[in-house]
Scaffold this motif. Sequence first.
Motif, PDB file in Angstrom:
ATOM      1  N   PHE A 262       0.902  -1.303   0.076  1.00 37.84           N
ATOM      2  CA  PHE A 262      -0.193  -0.017   0.059  1.00 37.84           C
ATOM      3  C   PHE A 262       0.968   1.220   0.216  1.00 37.84           C
ATOM      4  CE2 PHE A 262      -2.135   3.239   2.459  1.00 37.84           C
ATOM      5  CZ  PHE A 262      -3.278   3.400   1.550  1.00 37.84           C
ATOM      6  N   ASP A 263       1.853   1.108   0.739  1.00 43.32           N
ATOM      7  CA  ASP A 263       2.714   2.450   1.083  1.00 43.32           C
ATOM      8  C   ASP A 263       3.527   2.589  -0.015  1.00 43.32           C
ATOM      9  OD1 ASP A 263       1.969   2.563   3.638  1.00 43.32           O
ATOM     10  OD2 ASP A 263       3.590   1.692   4.573  1.00 43.32           O
ATOM     11  N   MET A 264       4.233   1.736  -0.766  1.00 41.34           N
ATOM     12  CA  MET A 264       4.968   1.611  -2.085  1.00 41.34           C
ATOM     13  C   MET A 264       3.999   2.281  -3.175  1.00 41.34           C
ATOM     14  SD  MET A 264       8.033   0.844  -1.818  1.00 41.34           S
ATOM     15  CE  MET A 264       8.351   0.403  -3.292  1.00 41.34           C
ATOM     16  N   SER A 265       2.722   1.509  -3.401  1.00 44.04           N
ATOM     17  CA  SER A 265       1.929   2.025  -4.588  1.00 44.04           C
ATOM     18  C   SER A 265       1.655   3.463  -4.454  1.00 44.04           C
ATOM     19  CB  SER A 265       0.643   1.318  -4.678  1.00 44.04           C
ATOM     20  OG  SER A 265      -0.092   1.122  -3.417  1.00 44.04           O
ATOM     21  N   ILE A 266       1.268   3.798  -3.254  1.00 47.38           N
ATOM     22  CA  ILE A 266       0.889   5.446  -2.869  1.00 47.38           C
ATOM     23  C   ILE A 266       2.321   6.279  -3.455  1.00 47.38           C
ATOM     24  CG2 ILE A 266       0.575   7.084  -1.061  1.00 47.38           C
ATOM     25  CD1 ILE A 266      -2.099   5.788  -1.889  1.00 47.38           C
ATOM     26  N   ALA A 267       3.450   5.802  -2.696  1.00 44.12           N
ATOM     27  CA  ALA A 267       4.577   6.643  -3.165  1.00 44.12           C
ATOM     28  C   ALA A 267       5.093   6.596  -4.486  1.00 44.12           C
ATOM     29  CB  ALA A 267       5.781   5.956  -2.132  1.00 44.12           C
ATOM     30  N   SER A 268       4.908   5.507  -5.165  1.00 48.55           N
ATOM     31  CA  SER A 268       5.104   5.342  -6.613  1.00 48.55           C
ATOM     32  C   SER A 268       4.250   6.265  -7.504  1.00 48.55           C
ATOM     33  CB  SER A 268       4.951   4.027  -6.947  1.00 48.55           C
ATOM     34  OG  SER A 268       5.715   2.938  -6.423  1.00 48.55           O
ATOM     35  N   ALA A 269       3.075   6.426  -7.177  1.00 50.09           N
ATOM     36  CA  ALA A 269       2.039   6.891  -7.961  1.00 50.09           C
ATOM     37  C   ALA A 269       2.353   8.647  -7.812  1.00 50.09           C
ATOM     38  CB  ALA A 269       0.571   6.824  -7.521  1.00 50.09           C
ATOM     39  N   PHE A 270       2.609   9.005  -6.506  1.00 51.09           N
ATOM     40  CA  PHE A 270       3.126  10.423  -6.184  1.00 51.09           C
ATOM     41  C   PHE A 270       4.021  10.655  -7.018  1.00 51.09           C
ATOM     42  CE2 PHE A 270       3.861  13.957  -3.588  1.00 51.09           C
ATOM     43  CZ  PHE A 270       2.883  14.542  -3.325  1.00 51.09           C
ATOM     44  N   THR A 271       5.341   9.915  -6.739  1.00 52.64           N
ATOM     45  CA  THR A 271       6.474  10.357  -7.374  1.00 52.64           C
ATOM     46  C   THR A 271       6.454  10.366  -8.816  1.00 52.64           C
ATOM     47  OG1 THR A 271       7.748   9.029  -5.374  1.00 52.64           O
ATOM     48  CG2 THR A 271       8.898   9.400  -7.592  1.00 52.64           C
ATOM     49  N   LEU A 272       5.494   9.311  -9.688  1.00 50.61           N
ATOM     50  CA  LEU A 272       5.330   9.251 -10.990  1.00 50.61           C
ATOM     51  C   LEU A 272       4.705  10.619 -11.600  1.00 50.61           C
ATOM     52  CD1 LEU A 272       4.372   5.722 -11.633  1.00 50.61           C
ATOM     53  CD2 LEU A 272       6.269   6.970 -12.567  1.00 50.61           C
ATOM     54  N   MET A 273       3.808  11.217 -10.780  1.00 52.61           N
ATOM     55  CA  MET A 273       3.122  12.603 -11.304  1.00 52.61           C
ATOM     56  C   MET A 273       3.871  13.666 -11.221  1.00 52.61           C
ATOM     57  SD  MET A 273      -0.767  12.182  -9.750  1.00 52.61           S
ATOM     58  CE  MET A 273      -0.321  11.915  -8.249  1.00 52.61           C
ATOM     59  N   VAL A 274       4.874  13.494 -10.070  1.00 51.20           N
ATOM     60  CA  VAL A 274       5.746  14.732  -9.882  1.00 51.20           C
ATOM     61  C   VAL A 274       6.731  14.763 -11.065  1.00 51.20           C
ATOM     62  CG1 VAL A 274       7.782  15.753  -8.520  1.00 51.20           C
ATOM     63  CG2 VAL A 274       5.518  14.966  -7.297  1.00 51.20           C
ATOM     64  N   VAL A 275       7.565  13.573 -11.152  1.00 46.53           N
ATOM     65  CA  VAL A 275       8.589  13.545 -12.291  1.00 46.53           C
ATOM     66  C   VAL A 275       7.854  13.900 -13.514  1.00 46.53           C
ATOM     67  CG1 VAL A 275       9.992  11.876 -13.432  1.00 46.53           C
ATOM     68  CG2 VAL A 275       9.957  11.943 -10.874  1.00 46.53           C
ATOM     69  N   PHE A 276       6.722  13.351 -13.800  1.00 46.95           N
ATOM     70  CA  PHE A 276       5.919  13.564 -15.234  1.00 46.95           C
ATOM     71  C   PHE A 276       5.634  14.941 -15.399  1.00 46.95           C
ATOM     72  CE2 PHE A 276       2.656  13.203 -18.393  1.00 46.95           C
ATOM     73  CZ  PHE A 276       3.679  12.434 -19.667  1.00 46.95           C
ATOM     74  N   ALA A 277       5.261  15.564 -14.522  1.00 43.24           N
ATOM     75  CA  ALA A 277       4.991  16.884 -14.509  1.00 43.24           C
ATOM     76  C   ALA A 277       6.147  17.718 -14.949  1.00 43.24           C
ATOM     77  CB  ALA A 277       4.104  17.455 -13.292  1.00 43.24           C
ATOM     78  N   VAL A 278       6.879  17.484 -14.208  1.00 45.28           N
ATOM     79  CA  VAL A 278       8.580  18.348 -14.414  1.00 45.28           C
ATOM     80  C   VAL A 278       9.028  18.046 -15.759  1.00 45.28           C
ATOM     81  CG1 VAL A 278      11.049  18.402 -13.728  1.00 45.28           C
ATOM     82  CG2 VAL A 278       9.101  18.267 -11.939  1.00 45.28           C
ATOM     83  N   LEU A 279       8.951  16.665 -16.316  1.00 41.72           N
ATOM     84  CA  LEU A 279       9.400  16.596 -17.461  1.00 41.72           C
ATOM     85  C   LEU A 279       8.677  17.232 -18.633  1.00 41.72           C
ATOM     86  CD1 LEU A 279      10.376  12.537 -17.491  1.00 41.72           C
ATOM     87  CD2 LEU A 279      11.990  14.844 -17.518  1.00 41.72           C
ATOM     88  N   SER A 280       7.222  17.344 -18.452  1.00 39.45           N
ATOM     89  CA  SER A 280       6.336  17.725 -19.415  1.00 39.45           C
ATOM     90  C   SER A 280       6.590  19.334 -19.560  1.00 39.45           C
ATOM     91  CB  SER A 280       4.888  17.651 -18.980  1.00 39.45           C
ATOM     92  OG  SER A 280       4.568  16.287 -18.987  1.00 39.45           O
ATOM     93  N   TRP A 281       6.780  20.051 -18.328  1.00 39.82           N
ATOM     94  CA  TRP A 281       7.165  21.448 -18.270  1.00 39.82           C
ATOM     95  C   TRP A 281       8.591  21.707 -18.964  1.00 39.82           C
ATOM     96  CZ3 TRP A 281       4.020  25.157 -18.388  1.00 39.82           C
ATOM     97  CH2 TRP A 281       2.719  25.288 -17.605  1.00 39.82           C
ATOM     98  N   LYS A 282       9.461  20.765 -18.867  1.00 42.88           N
ATOM     99  CA  LYS A 282      10.789  20.824 -19.491  1.00 42.88           C
ATOM    100  C   LYS A 282      10.559  21.206 -21.251  1.00 42.88           C
ATOM    101  CE  LYS A 282      15.184  18.882 -20.268  1.00 42.88           C
ATOM    102  NZ  LYS A 282      16.073  17.687 -20.224  1.00 42.88           N
TER     103      LYS A 282
END
Length: 199
Positions: free
Chosen positions: A72-92
Motif C-alpha cells: 500500500f505504502d509503495m503504490s502510494i509513493a510510486s504514484a505520487f512520485t510518478l506524477m511529480v516526475v512526469f509534470a517536471v518532464l512535461s514542463w521541460k
Amino acid sequence: MTNFQELQNSWLSQPVENNTIDHAAHVVQDKWEKHQRKLRRSNICMSIGFIIAGSVITWVYFTYHNEYNWPFDMSIASAFTLMVVFAVLSWKSYDFKKDQRDISGIEYLNNQIGKLKWQKKMLTKYMWIYSVLLYLALVGYIVEITKRGSLLFTLTALAITTAYIAAVSLWNRFYKQKKQLKMIDDLIKDFEQMRSGIE
C-alpha cells in the motif's frame, strides 16, 4: 531587437525575394506560438489534475496507512512520485524564454528544435513508460486493498483498471498523439529549413 526580429533580418539579408521570406518566417512563428499556447494550456490542466490527485492520494495514505502493509505504502509513493516526475518532464518541453535577445538566430532555432524534439520524446517514449509504471503502482494498490475480499472482486477491479488504462492509452496513441506528432514534425521541418537557410 528580439531574437525573432534578428532571425527575420538574417533571412531578409539572403538573396531571395524579401516578402516571401518575411511571410514564411511569420507563418512559422505563428505556428510555433500557437503550439506553445496549446502546450501551456495542456500542462496547466495536467498540473492542476496532478495537484488534485496528489491531494487525494495524500489523504488516502494518512487515513488508511495503518490498515495495510508495505505494498500500500509503495503504490502510494510510486504514484505520487510518478506524477511529480512526469509534470517536471512535461514542463521541460515548454519554452519559458519569450524574449531571447541575447542569442543568435541559429541558437534560437536550435533551442526551438530541441524543445520540439523533447516534446516528441515525451509523447512517443515517456508517456508509455509513465503509463506502465502507473499501472504497476495501481496493481499493487488494488491487490493490497482488496486482499480481504474474494479473488473475483480483486480480479474484477484489476480487469476494470487494465481496461481503462489500455483504452485511454490507445485513444491517446492513435488519436490525440497522432495530431500532436504531426504538428511537432511539421514545426521541426520548418525550423530546420529556416536554420539551413541562414547557415
